[in-house]
Write a protein that holds these residues in place. Structure first.
Motif, PDB file in Angstrom:
ATOM      1  N   GLY A 132       0.832  -1.205   0.000  1.00 18.86           N
ATOM      2  CA  GLY A 132       0.000   0.000   0.000  1.00 18.86           C
ATOM      3  C   GLY A 132       0.861   1.247   0.000  1.00 18.86           C
ATOM      4  N   VAL A 133       0.301   2.342  -0.519  1.00 22.96           N
ATOM      5  CA  VAL A 133       0.987   3.639  -0.535  1.00 22.96           C
ATOM      6  C   VAL A 133       0.025   4.678   0.018  1.00 22.96           C
ATOM      7  CG1 VAL A 133       2.081   5.401  -1.993  1.00 22.96           C
ATOM      8  CG2 VAL A 133       2.360   2.984  -2.556  1.00 22.96           C
ATOM      9  N   GLY A 134       0.574   5.572   0.845  1.00 20.35           N
ATOM     10  CA  GLY A 134      -0.244   6.621   1.434  1.00 20.35           C
ATOM     11  C   GLY A 134       0.085   7.993   0.875  1.00 20.35           C
ATOM     12  N   ASP A 138       8.301  10.024  -1.384  1.00 14.40           N
ATOM     13  CA  ASP A 138       9.762  10.174  -1.305  1.00 14.40           C
ATOM     14  C   ASP A 138      10.107  11.200  -0.224  1.00 14.40           C
ATOM     15  OD1 ASP A 138      12.366   9.619  -1.934  1.00 14.40           O
ATOM     16  OD2 ASP A 138      12.347  10.531  -3.924  1.00 14.40           O
ATOM     17  N   SER A 139      11.339  11.128   0.256  1.00 10.05           N
ATOM     18  CA  SER A 139      11.902  12.154   1.146  1.00 10.05           C
ATOM     19  C   SER A 139      13.411  11.965   1.101  1.00 10.05           C
ATOM     20  CB  SER A 139      11.365  12.018   2.574  1.00 10.05           C
ATOM     21  OG  SER A 139      11.999  10.945   3.238  1.00 10.05           O
ATOM     22  N   VAL A 183       6.920   3.672  -6.993  1.00  7.11           N
ATOM     23  CA  VAL A 183       7.231   4.365  -5.751  1.00  7.11           C
ATOM     24  C   VAL A 183       8.509   3.811  -5.147  1.00  7.11           C
ATOM     25  CG1 VAL A 183       5.761   2.801  -4.403  1.00  7.11           C
ATOM     26  CG2 VAL A 183       6.250   5.050  -3.497  1.00  7.11           C
ATOM     27  N   ARG A 184       9.266   4.671  -4.486  1.00  6.43           N
ATOM     28  CA  ARG A 184      10.443   4.230  -3.761  1.00  6.43           C
ATOM     29  C   ARG A 184       9.992   3.242  -2.675  1.00  6.43           C
ATOM     30  NH1 ARG A 184      15.071   8.456  -1.868  1.00  6.43           N
ATOM     31  NH2 ARG A 184      16.421   6.973  -0.828  1.00  6.43           N
ATOM     32  N   ASP A 185      10.682   2.124  -2.568  1.00  4.52           N
ATOM     33  CA  ASP A 185      10.209   1.029  -1.694  1.00  4.52           C
ATOM     34  C   ASP A 185       9.947   1.465  -0.255  1.00  4.52           C
ATOM     35  OD1 ASP A 185      12.898   1.403  -1.099  1.00  4.52           O
ATOM     36  OD2 ASP A 185      13.412  -0.734  -1.079  1.00  4.52           O
ATOM     37  N   HIS A 186      10.769   2.409   0.249  1.00  4.90           N
ATOM     38  CA  HIS A 186      10.619   2.858   1.635  1.00  4.90           C
ATOM     39  C   HIS A 186       9.216   3.416   1.896  1.00  4.90           C
ATOM     40  CE1 HIS A 186      12.053   4.417   5.511  1.00  4.90           C
ATOM     41  NE2 HIS A 186      11.349   5.509   5.248  1.00  4.90           N
ATOM     42  N   PHE A 187       8.574   3.941   0.845  1.00  3.21           N
ATOM     43  CA  PHE A 187       7.296   4.619   1.019  1.00  3.21           C
ATOM     44  C   PHE A 187       6.087   3.734   0.707  1.00  3.21           C
ATOM     45  CE2 PHE A 187      10.510   7.748   1.057  1.00  3.21           C
ATOM     46  CZ  PHE A 187      10.114   8.572   2.089  1.00  3.21           C
ATOM     47  N   ALA A 188       6.328   2.437   0.651  1.00  4.66           N
ATOM     48  CA  ALA A 188       5.217   1.491   0.534  1.00  4.66           C
ATOM     49  C   ALA A 188       5.212   0.636   1.799  1.00  4.66           C
ATOM     50  CB  ALA A 188       5.401   0.615  -0.697  1.00  4.66           C
ATOM     51  N   VAL A 189       4.036   0.190   2.194  1.00  4.36           N
ATOM     52  CA  VAL A 189       3.940  -0.677   3.378  1.00  4.36           C
ATOM     53  C   VAL A 189       3.373  -2.031   2.956  1.00  4.36           C
ATOM     54  CG1 VAL A 189       3.647   1.217   5.015  1.00  4.36           C
ATOM     55  CG2 VAL A 189       1.619   0.163   4.005  1.00  4.36           C
ATOM     56  N   LYS A 345       7.059   4.123   9.478  1.00  2.00           N
ATOM     57  CA  LYS A 345       7.024   3.025  10.438  1.00  2.00           C
ATOM     58  C   LYS A 345       5.646   2.967  11.106  1.00  2.00           C
ATOM     59  CE  LYS A 345       8.771   1.134  14.675  1.00  2.00           C
ATOM     60  NZ  LYS A 345       7.393   1.117  15.199  1.00  2.00           N
ATOM     61  N   GLU A 346       5.166   4.155  11.472  1.00  2.00           N
ATOM     62  CA  GLU A 346       3.858   4.218  12.120  1.00  2.00           C
ATOM     63  C   GLU A 346       2.736   3.815  11.151  1.00  2.00           C
ATOM     64  OE1 GLU A 346       3.151   8.084  13.898  1.00  2.00           O
ATOM     65  OE2 GLU A 346       2.719   7.122  15.824  1.00  2.00           O
ATOM     66  N   THR A 347       2.938   4.088   9.855  1.00  2.00           N
ATOM     67  CA  THR A 347       1.933   3.695   8.858  1.00  2.00           C
ATOM     68  C   THR A 347       1.857   2.169   8.783  1.00  2.00           C
ATOM     69  OG1 THR A 347       2.428   5.713   7.628  1.00  2.00           O
ATOM     70  CG2 THR A 347       1.175   4.025   6.465  1.00  2.00           C
TER      71      THR A 347
END
Ligand SMILES: [Zn+2]
Ligand SMILES: [Zn+2]
Length: 394
Positions: A132-134, A138-139, A183-189, A345-347
């Motif tokens: 999922g993506v919210g 990116d950051s 999406v950059r992997d870090h920003f998917a859960v 992480k919280e997501t």
């Protein structure tokens, strides 16, 4: 002496040998491609074709649009979107309430689907994973906010749609009302198997936006929590607080929502058809979260929280403006703050928590062609409580 037939036979053999050699090459190429297909999916250096619904101007009307996304980079994943849900923020931004926009622009910051390709350096996901993506894509991942796992406060955060994005063929990030996203992997859960895709989608904004401040409020059994505005965000705040054992007081302007509110587990549903309805609750609550996305009487709402209690604003009004009455606030001596989504992480935490504790948003699944009608319903407070678009209909 060679006959014509022998010549023909020789050339046929040469032809076969050459073809076999080429064939072996092809075989080799295909098996490595096959490997790529299983391990890295449809990873390619070509732009990814996407189809979705886009705003073309400030009218708030969306129409179908075919566009391209960037190729899957080394740290990227490609997700085939299955469901995307509607947040009131989508409407605010597309209508230009938060400033001028570039169009066409695809809204949507709550999407879930299946990983279809991964970049070479990706280890967090594999092809076929549920993801999922919210609200962020990116950051910088290096600043203090990023190191504190609060990427939403990074000065370089790229939000999911309408933000300048060098690698995007359209120049801006394009959101989730579409068939796919890179999406950059870090920003998917990760989306656990025990929650359905349509029920998981709203957690990516409505879930995290309410979960993050609620967790900081240190919810304990019996704590008195107020929730103001019972829409997509509010009903999630209510359900999350109830699941943590809080005694929840839900404030709504819609009498038609009372039955649902009590079914969601609230102790009381208060219909605020007149601001005086808040008076009996003055100083009663330990904590309040407000999801109202327009101007309202902040001082009166905050007065329901006891002195030194906390009040968090998460609803985002037009022009981001909220007028505070200083006398009202000082008399209540409430700690007023505002909160923006939550870190990655919280997501992941909220998605896992909701899957583990059966905290599911109440949703209505719609087809893409119903999106404009659904937007009107969101504005007119008729949504019950989150519209989720079936991405197969884009
Ligand atoms: Zn949102
Ligand atoms: Zn950063």
């Amino acid at each position: 002496m060679k006959t014509n037939d022998q010549d023909k036979e020789l050339s046929r053999r040469e032809f076969i040998q050459q073809t076999a050699a080429i064939g072996a090459g092809i075989m080799f190429a295909s098996s490595s491609d096959l490997f790529a297909e299983t391990k890295q999916g449809r990873a390619t250096n070509m732009n990814i074709k996407s189809k979705g619904y886009a705003a073309r101007d400030t009218s708030g009307t969306l129409t179908p649009w075919e566009f391209e996304r960037r190729p899957v980079g080394d740290n990227d994943i490609l997700i085939d979107v299955k469901y995307a849900s509607i947040c009131h923020s989508d409407i605010h931004q597309m209508k230009g309430h938060w400033g001028p926009q570039q169009y066409p622009q695809v809204p949507g910051h709550e999407m879930v689907g299946v990983v279809a390709a991964i970049g070479k350096k990706v280890t967090k996901f594999k092809v076929g994973d549920r993801a999922g993506v919210g609200c962020m894509v990116d950051s910088c991942l290096g600043c203090e906010s990023c190191k504190d796992e609060e990427e939403q406060y990074c000065p370089k955060t790229v939000f999911t749609y309408g933000y300048p994005e060098k690698s995007s063929p359209t120049g801006i990030s394009q959101g989730g009302y579409s068939t796919n996203i890179v999406v950059r992997d870090h920003f998917a859960v990760h989306i656990p198997d025990k929650i359905s895709f349509p029920e998981a989608a709203p957690l990516l904004c409505a879930g995290i936006t309410t979960y993050s401040p609620l967790m900081k409020a240190d919810l304990k059994k019996g704590i008195k929590v107020g929730v103001a505005g019972i829409g997509g965000l509010g009903h999630m705040a209510l359900k999350l607080a109830v699941s943590k054992g809080a005694e929840v007081y839900a404030f709504t302007t819609s009498p038609g929502k009372v039955k649902d509110i009590l079914a969601f587990g609230a102790k009381e549903a208060i219909v605020v058809d007149n601001i005086s309805k808040l008076a009996p609750y003055k100083g009663k609550l330990d904590y309040m979260i407000c999801t109202i996305p327009y101007q309202y009487d902040v001082a009166v709402y905050t007065s329901v929280v006891k002195h030194y209690g906390t009040y968090t604003q998460v609803g985002m009004p037009e022009k981001f403006e909220l007028t505070l009455n200083n006398l009202g606030l000082s008399i209540s001596r409430v700690n007023f703050n505002a909160s923006l989504i939550g870190g990655m992480k919280e997501t992941q935490d909220v998605v896992n928590y909701c899957a583990d504790h059966n905290v599911h948003p109440q949703i209505q699944i719609i087809k893409a062609e119903q999106v404009n009608e659904a937007w009107e319903n969101v504005v007119n407070k008729k949504a019950r409580y989150r519209y989720v678009i079936d991405a197969a209909t884009f």
